[in-house]
Design an enzyme around this catalytic site. Structure first.
Site, PDB file in Angstrom:
ATOM      1  N   ASP A  12       0.826  -1.207   0.000  1.00  0.00           N
ATOM      2  CA  ASP A  12       0.000   0.000   0.000  1.00  0.00           C
ATOM      3  C   ASP A  12       0.865   1.264   0.000  1.00  0.00           C
ATOM      4  O   ASP A  12       1.961   1.276   0.568  1.00  0.00           O
ATOM      5  CB  ASP A  12      -0.888  -0.021   1.251  1.00  0.00           C
ATOM      6  CG  ASP A  12      -2.052   0.958   1.152  1.00  0.00           C
ATOM      7  OD1 ASP A  12      -2.281   1.510   0.062  1.00  0.00           O
ATOM      8  OD2 ASP A  12      -2.722   1.178   2.170  1.00  0.00           O
ATOM      9  N   GLY A  13       0.354   2.305  -0.648  1.00  0.00           N
ATOM     10  CA  GLY A  13       1.007   3.606  -0.566  1.00  0.00           C
ATOM     11  C   GLY A  13       1.632   4.102  -1.864  1.00  0.00           C
ATOM     12  O   GLY A  13       2.303   5.132  -1.880  1.00  0.00           O
ATOM     13  N   ASN A  21     -10.713  -2.473  -6.415  1.00  0.00           N
ATOM     14  CA  ASN A  21      -9.926  -1.498  -7.186  1.00  0.00           C
ATOM     15  C   ASN A  21     -10.561  -1.129  -8.526  1.00  0.00           C
ATOM     16  O   ASN A  21     -10.147  -0.173  -9.186  1.00  0.00           O
ATOM     17  CB  ASN A  21      -8.491  -1.991  -7.414  1.00  0.00           C
ATOM     18  CG  ASN A  21      -7.629  -1.959  -6.169  1.00  0.00           C
ATOM     19  OD1 ASN A  21      -6.677  -2.727  -6.044  1.00  0.00           O
ATOM     20  ND2 ASN A  21      -7.944  -1.070  -5.225  1.00  0.00           N
ATOM     21  N   SER A  72      -8.350  -5.231   4.676  1.00  0.00           N
ATOM     22  CA  SER A  72      -8.966  -4.865   3.391  1.00  0.00           C
ATOM     23  C   SER A  72      -9.325  -6.070   2.525  1.00  0.00           C
ATOM     24  O   SER A  72      -9.008  -6.101   1.330  1.00  0.00           O
ATOM     25  CB  SER A  72      -8.043  -3.917   2.615  1.00  0.00           C
ATOM     26  OG  SER A  72      -7.883  -2.720   3.315  1.00  0.00           O
ATOM     27  N   ARG A 114       0.223   7.663  -2.707  1.00  0.00           N
ATOM     28  CA  ARG A 114       0.768   8.724  -1.848  1.00  0.00           C
ATOM     29  C   ARG A 114       2.234   8.993  -2.169  1.00  0.00           C
ATOM     30  O   ARG A 114       2.693  10.127  -2.162  1.00  0.00           O
ATOM     31  CB  ARG A 114       0.612   8.331  -0.366  1.00  0.00           C
ATOM     32  CG  ARG A 114      -0.749   8.697   0.204  1.00  0.00           C
ATOM     33  CD  ARG A 114      -1.020   7.981   1.484  1.00  0.00           C
ATOM     34  NE  ARG A 114      -1.401   6.591   1.231  1.00  0.00           N
ATOM     35  CZ  ARG A 114      -1.559   5.678   2.177  1.00  0.00           C
ATOM     36  NH1 ARG A 114      -1.346   6.001   3.441  1.00  0.00           N
ATOM     37  NH2 ARG A 114      -1.933   4.465   1.864  1.00  0.00           N
ATOM     38  N   ARG A 162      -0.202   8.907 -10.310  1.00  0.00           N
ATOM     39  CA  ARG A 162      -0.286   7.701  -9.477  1.00  0.00           C
ATOM     40  C   ARG A 162       0.324   6.485 -10.179  1.00  0.00           C
ATOM     41  O   ARG A 162       0.896   5.608  -9.543  1.00  0.00           O
ATOM     42  CB  ARG A 162      -1.751   7.420  -9.141  1.00  0.00           C
ATOM     43  CG  ARG A 162      -2.377   8.456  -8.219  1.00  0.00           C
ATOM     44  CD  ARG A 162      -3.867   8.164  -8.037  1.00  0.00           C
ATOM     45  NE  ARG A 162      -4.089   6.837  -7.483  1.00  0.00           N
ATOM     46  CZ  ARG A 162      -4.018   6.548  -6.179  1.00  0.00           C
ATOM     47  NH1 ARG A 162      -3.760   7.484  -5.305  1.00  0.00           N
ATOM     48  NH2 ARG A 162      -4.224   5.321  -5.755  1.00  0.00           N
TER      49      ARG A 162
END
Ligand code: FPP
Length: 254
Positions: free
Chosen positions: A29-30, A77, A205, A33, A42
């Site tokens: 994850d991440g 997603n 998740s 960001r 992204r």
């Protein structure tokens, strides 16, 4: 911190140290960001995520793990912008095309967990090729959870088991934890001992929700593109300091 051999950083060997986990699963994850923090799209975060994945597979092999599962694309997603979804499909295809022969030479078995429903035909074909090519390999298993959701997987297993029951192949009494698990995408794999999630979020998740029932969870404050062998070693070190009781009591407790 960086090292040629990540195994050298793994704690353990002392009286309280546990064994190496047999199966490590990672929620990568991440990426978004990481990219936003640099003013990048992204998709660049996901590209760098693939690099981190390559390094992590190598480190896992060096450390002596036998099974690694990574969460690459969840059934949820699909809610992302179509361009991002397509970028993730493209990255999976590029990864398989570029890395499959090397992984095969290294004795890696590739499995892809998740439903094929909704996947473009070329992605589906490539996944099939990767699984068939590496089917007989047994040095290391790399599972890529792609178009994967734990609840969806459990429902598919329940449907397949019900169909077998309707055909008279099994009866209600045959439904046990072991027989049910043999209908999951992870059939034949050990349950994950350790689940790592990067980026500071503390959730599963919908990832391996059946299989991770007794897994140790380690949440790390690093964005996935920055993850490396040292982080993997750190998580394993944390795992080895945990006491796993599987619902029992501490050995030696009165
Ligand atoms: C979560 O970060 C990551 C994903 C949804 C995809 C993970 C994919 C890769 C690491 C690359 C693809 C690899 C293969 C083999 C296809 P996020 O986008 O949710 O990040 P954010 O929470 O910071 O927005």
């Amino acid at each position: 911190m960086s090292s040629a051999n990540p195994a050298s950083h793994i704690g353990g060997g002392g009286p309280n140290s546990g064994d190496l986990p047999e199966h490590v699963a990672i929620i990568m994850d991440g990426n978004g960001r990481w990219a936003s923090a640099r003013g990048l799209p992204r998709s660049v975060g996901h590209e760098r995520g693939v690099e981190a994945l390559r390094k992590t597979v190598k480190s896992a092999q060096q450390i002596g793990l036998s099974h690694l599962t990574v969460f690459s694309f969840s059934t949820e997603n699909w809610r992302r912008p179509v361009a991002e979804v397509n970028a993730l499909f493209g990255l999976l295809k590029a990864y398989v095309k570029r890395d499959l022969s090397r992984l095969h030479e290294e004795g890696v078995r590739v499995r892809v967990l998740g439903t094929r429903k909704g996947l473009p035909q070329d992605v589906s074909d490539l996944v099939k090729r990767a699984e068939e090519t590496t089917e007989a390999n047994d040095k290391f298993t790399l599972c890529i959870a792609f178009n994967y959701g734990g609840r969806e997987e459990i429902l598919r297993a329940a449907q397949a088991m019900t169909a077998a029951a309707i055909k008279g192949e099994i009866s209600a009494d045959d439904i046990s934890e072991d027989s049910f698990a043999s209908y999951l995408d992870t059939a034949g794999l050990p349950d994950p001992d350790l689940v790592i999630r990067t980026s500071g979020e503390s959730r599963l998740s919908n990832f391996l929700i059946w299989q991770a029932a007794y897994a140790e969870l380690v949440f790390m404050d690093v964005l996935w593109p920055d993850f490396n062998g040292d982080h993997l070693s750190e998580a394993i070190s944390t795992f080895r300091q945990r006491e796993r009781r599987f619902g029992g009591v501490t050995s030696g407790a009165a």
